[in-house]
Design a protein around this motif. Sequence first.
Motif, PDB file in Angstrom:
ATOM      1  N   PHE A   1      11.754  -6.380   1.870  1.00 61.17           N
ATOM      2  CA  PHE A   1      12.396  -4.748   0.520  1.00 61.17           C
ATOM      3  C   PHE A   1      10.913  -4.203   1.494  1.00 61.17           C
ATOM      4  O   PHE A   1       9.584  -3.654   0.350  1.00 61.17           O
ATOM      5  N   ALA A   2      10.976  -3.381   2.045  1.00 63.60           N
ATOM      6  CA  ALA A   2       9.632  -3.013   2.989  1.00 63.60           C
ATOM      7  C   ALA A   2      10.216  -1.338   3.147  1.00 63.60           C
ATOM      8  O   ALA A   2       9.320  -1.438   4.552  1.00 63.60           O
ATOM      9  N   SER A   3      10.247  -0.340   2.599  1.00 62.27           N
ATOM     10  CA  SER A   3      10.464   0.765   3.103  1.00 62.27           C
ATOM     11  C   SER A   3      11.456   0.594   4.625  1.00 62.27           C
ATOM     12  O   SER A   3      11.266   1.452   5.359  1.00 62.27           O
ATOM     13  N   TYR A   4      12.035  -0.019   4.507  1.00 60.11           N
ATOM     14  CA  TYR A   4      12.891  -0.523   5.531  1.00 60.11           C
ATOM     15  C   TYR A   4      13.965  -0.256   6.441  1.00 60.11           C
ATOM     16  O   TYR A   4      15.638  -0.566   6.059  1.00 60.11           O
ATOM     17  N   SER A   5      13.700   0.680   7.079  1.00 63.57           N
ATOM     18  CA  SER A   5      15.126   1.538   7.602  1.00 63.57           C
ATOM     19  C   SER A   5      16.049   0.599   8.114  1.00 63.57           C
ATOM     20  O   SER A   5      15.133  -0.410   9.421  1.00 63.57           O
ATOM     21  N   ILE A   6      16.845   1.513   8.382  1.00 65.59           N
ATOM     22  CA  ILE A   6      17.851  -0.094   8.916  1.00 65.59           C
ATOM     23  C   ILE A   6      18.349   0.840  10.552  1.00 65.59           C
ATOM     24  O   ILE A   6      18.756   2.265  11.021  1.00 65.59           O
TER      25      ILE A   6
ATOM     26  N   ASP B   1      18.462  -0.913  17.033  1.00 61.77           N
ATOM     27  CA  ASP B   1      17.896  -1.991  17.571  1.00 61.77           C
ATOM     28  C   ASP B   1      17.085  -3.148  16.501  1.00 61.77           C
ATOM     29  O   ASP B   1      17.390  -4.158  17.087  1.00 61.77           O
ATOM     30  N   ARG B   2      16.580  -3.026  15.305  1.00 61.65           N
ATOM     31  CA  ARG B   2      16.593  -3.753  14.481  1.00 61.65           C
ATOM     32  C   ARG B   2      17.873  -4.198  14.211  1.00 61.65           C
ATOM     33  O   ARG B   2      17.570  -5.931  13.715  1.00 61.65           O
ATOM     34  N   ARG B   3      19.312  -4.169  14.273  1.00 57.08           N
ATOM     35  CA  ARG B   3      20.347  -5.065  13.626  1.00 57.08           C
ATOM     36  C   ARG B   3      20.610  -5.790  15.085  1.00 57.08           C
ATOM     37  O   ARG B   3      21.464  -6.984  14.603  1.00 57.08           O
TER      38      ARG B   3
ATOM     39  N   ASP C   1       0.420  -1.693  -0.435  1.00 65.16           N
ATOM     40  CA  ASP C   1       0.191   0.309  -0.328  1.00 65.16           C
ATOM     41  C   ASP C   1       0.597   0.612   0.144  1.00 65.16           C
ATOM     42  O   ASP C   1       0.597   2.294   0.756  1.00 65.16           O
ATOM     43  N   GLN C   2       1.955   1.198  -0.740  1.00 67.20           N
ATOM     44  CA  GLN C   2       2.650   2.308  -0.779  1.00 67.20           C
ATOM     45  C   GLN C   2       3.519   2.431  -1.699  1.00 67.20           C
ATOM     46  O   GLN C   2       4.021   2.421  -2.816  1.00 67.20           O
ATOM     47  N   PRO C   3       2.253   4.152  -2.408  1.00 65.46           N
ATOM     48  CA  PRO C   3       2.806   3.906  -4.345  1.00 65.46           C
ATOM     49  C   PRO C   3       3.673   4.373  -4.408  1.00 65.46           C
ATOM     50  O   PRO C   3       4.320   5.070  -3.507  1.00 65.46           O
TER      51      PRO C   3
ATOM     52  N   GLU D   1      16.895  11.079   9.917  1.00 64.21           N
ATOM     53  CA  GLU D   1      17.990  10.399   7.685  1.00 64.21           C
ATOM     54  C   GLU D   1      17.137   8.670   7.801  1.00 64.21           C
ATOM     55  O   GLU D   1      17.113   8.631   9.393  1.00 64.21           O
ATOM     56  N   GLU D   2      16.333   8.707   7.605  1.00 60.82           N
ATOM     57  CA  GLU D   2      16.155   6.975   7.276  1.00 60.82           C
ATOM     58  C   GLU D   2      17.283   6.225   6.208  1.00 60.82           C
ATOM     59  O   GLU D   2      17.125   6.917   5.103  1.00 60.82           O
ATOM     60  N   ARG D   3      17.144   4.864   6.656  1.00 65.92           N
ATOM     61  CA  ARG D   3      18.777   4.495   5.382  1.00 65.92           C
ATOM     62  C   ARG D   3      17.780   3.342   5.423  1.00 65.92           C
ATOM     63  O   ARG D   3      17.875   2.715   6.212  1.00 65.92           O
ATOM     64  N   ILE D   4      17.150   3.248   4.334  1.00 67.38           N
ATOM     65  CA  ILE D   4      16.472   1.823   3.766  1.00 67.38           C
ATOM     66  C   ILE D   4      17.318   1.108   2.780  1.00 67.38           C
ATOM     67  O   ILE D   4      18.312   1.311   1.798  1.00 67.38           O
ATOM     68  N   GLY D   5      17.009  -0.372   4.391  1.00 61.11           N
ATOM     69  CA  GLY D   5      18.022  -1.626   3.904  1.00 61.11           C
ATOM     70  C   GLY D   5      16.458  -2.414   3.347  1.00 61.11           C
ATOM     71  O   GLY D   5      15.694  -2.489   3.678  1.00 61.11           O
TER      72      GLY D   5
ATOM     73  N   THR E   1       2.429  11.042  10.023  1.00 58.42           N
ATOM     74  CA  THR E   1       3.693  11.226   9.851  1.00 58.42           C
ATOM     75  C   THR E   1       5.078   9.903   8.842  1.00 58.42           C
ATOM     76  O   THR E   1       4.789   9.080   9.725  1.00 58.42           O
ATOM     77  N   THR E   2       5.884  10.047   8.417  1.00 60.16           N
ATOM     78  CA  THR E   2       6.663   8.595   8.115  1.00 60.16           C
ATOM     79  C   THR E   2       7.776   9.387   7.095  1.00 60.16           C
ATOM     80  O   THR E   2       7.859  10.573   6.661  1.00 60.16           O
ATOM     81  N   ASP E   3       8.424   8.383   6.292  1.00 63.11           N
ATOM     82  CA  ASP E   3       9.239   8.735   5.123  1.00 63.11           C
ATOM     83  C   ASP E   3       8.392   9.251   3.879  1.00 63.11           C
ATOM     84  O   ASP E   3       7.522   9.470   3.521  1.00 63.11           O
ATOM     85  N   GLY E   4       8.909  10.686   3.709  1.00 67.08           N
ATOM     86  CA  GLY E   4       9.175  11.258   2.959  1.00 67.08           C
ATOM     87  C   GLY E   4       8.819  10.527   1.271  1.00 67.08           C
ATOM     88  O   GLY E   4       7.572  11.080   0.841  1.00 67.08           O
TER      89      GLY E   4
ATOM     90  N   THR F   1       1.971   1.266  13.550  1.00 65.30           N
ATOM     91  CA  THR F   1       2.905   0.544  14.466  1.00 65.30           C
ATOM     92  C   THR F   1       3.870   0.164  14.219  1.00 65.30           C
ATOM     93  O   THR F   1       4.236  -0.622  12.970  1.00 65.30           O
ATOM     94  N   GLY F   2       5.041   0.208  15.019  1.00 62.73           N
ATOM     95  CA  GLY F   2       6.579  -1.052  14.515  1.00 62.73           C
ATOM     96  C   GLY F   2       7.626  -0.395  13.506  1.00 62.73           C
ATOM     97  O   GLY F   2       8.145  -0.516  13.242  1.00 62.73           O
ATOM     98  N   SER F   3       6.636   0.896  13.160  1.00 61.27           N
ATOM     99  CA  SER F   3       7.447   1.975  12.336  1.00 61.27           C
ATOM    100  C   SER F   3       8.984   3.093  13.467  1.00 61.27           C
ATOM    101  O   SER F   3       8.607   2.931  14.712  1.00 61.27           O
ATOM    102  N   THR F   4       9.635   4.024  12.910  1.00 60.83           N
ATOM    103  CA  THR F   4      10.348   4.259  13.564  1.00 60.83           C
ATOM    104  C   THR F   4       9.747   5.971  13.513  1.00 60.83           C
ATOM    105  O   THR F   4      10.123   6.598  14.658  1.00 60.83           O
ATOM    106  N   SER F   5       8.920   5.891  12.997  1.00 56.49           N
ATOM    107  CA  SER F   5       8.084   7.164  13.058  1.00 56.49           C
ATOM    108  C   SER F   5       7.640   8.207  14.147  1.00 56.49           C
ATOM    109  O   SER F   5       7.532   9.872  14.528  1.00 56.49           O
ATOM    110  N   LEU F   6       6.755   6.686  14.975  1.00 54.60           N
ATOM    111  CA  LEU F   6       6.020   6.926  16.108  1.00 54.60           C
ATOM    112  C   LEU F   6       6.764   8.431  17.426  1.00 54.60           C
ATOM    113  O   LEU F   6       6.181   8.999  17.108  1.00 54.60           O
TER     114      LEU F   6
HETATM  115  N1  GLU Z   1      11.595   3.581   6.985  1.00 54.33           N
HETATM  116  C1  GLU Z   1      10.252   3.762   8.228  1.00 54.33           C
HETATM  117  C2  GLU Z   1      10.750   2.328   9.225  1.00 54.33           C
HETATM  118  O1  GLU Z   1      11.161   1.299   8.275  1.00 54.33           O
HETATM  119  C3  GLU Z   1       9.359   3.783   7.512  1.00 54.33           C
HETATM  120  C4  GLU Z   1       8.717   3.158   7.557  1.00 54.33           C
HETATM  121  C5  GLU Z   1       7.938   2.407   7.792  1.00 54.33           C
HETATM  122  O2  GLU Z   1       7.236   1.873   8.731  1.00 54.33           O
HETATM  123  O3  GLU Z   1       7.717   1.339   7.142  1.00 54.33           O
HETATM  124  O4  GLU Z   1      10.410   2.587  10.248  1.00 54.33           O
END
Ligand code: GLU
Length: 291
Positions: free
Chosen positions: A123-128, A131-133, A64-66, A235-239, A209-212, A172-177
């Motif tokens: 591969f899902a707008s997944y910031s490095i 904590d996740r690592r 759901d992310q155009p 800065e979101e580093r997408i990995g 709010t989330t990644d631009g 929930t589960g995103s870096t943005s909240l």
């Molecule tokens: N890139 C951020 C993250 O991984 C926000 C986008 C998302 O949740 O997919 O948390």
Amino acid sequence: MKRAPFAILAASAALILGACGSAGEDSNPVDTKVDDNAASQFEDGTAMKAIAESGKVRIGVKFDQPGLGFKSAGDPQPVGFDIEMAKIVAAKLGIAADKVEWVETISDNREPFLQKGTVDFVFASYSITDDRRKVVGQAGPYFLTGQQLLVKKGSDIKGVADIKGKEVCSVTGSTSLKQVEEKGAKARGFETYSQCRDQVLDGGVDSMTTDGSILLGYAALNPDELEVVGEPFSEERIGMGYSQDKPELCQFLTDTIQEAMDNGNWAKAFEATLGKSGAETPEPPKMDACA
Ligand code: GLU
């Protein structure tokens, strides 16, 4: 210098819609050659060899992310920049895009899906993040973006300085909240970005709010009602996500995407997806070394 590749983009809505799976879109913008002899190129006992021999790969992506990862119910394949990166990796493993099992992930289940083996890659707008690592492998980044705000046109929120005391949603589960909570907003978490966007449209919250790079896709779908405001404030580093049980995947993923960055396929993927918004093709980011 702060990178803000998307902050300057507001209009060009019709163009980004072309990246959303609508008619006339080039569903295979990158001429990715599927390696028919893939299995013979990997060492015995590696995850790459196992996947290539099985001819099966499950890749977790957003639906759901155009512009990044998008798939309507009737579409045969998801489309977007994240999807193009995943297709390049699958091709290296000898697996064509239509043979990939695309699994929808939401932000909150990306780590569990990798840990449980529900998917081989994310591969899902997944910031490095650090904590996740700690719990999954993350290679890259293959893209840089930054957190911004989406509001109803005419809102008194013009940037992050205006969100104090306002209701701001994300998933929930995103870096943005956490970021907006720290800046004094009342943060509200939903499962998906589309639910959060609907709240903005209905007036249930003041902003999303989330990644631009994600917000622009939503603004483009509702250009008369929604807009992205303010400068990026993270800065979101997408990995790329993989299981920590298969550390050999890090070098494979990094080398495969580096090759695409070097041979022009990364830029072609960008131009055919996020670049349709009118965004200038950025320089590919420098990826982290694998341990
Ligand atoms: N890139 C951020 C993250 O991984 C926000 C986008 C998302 O949740 O997919 O948390």
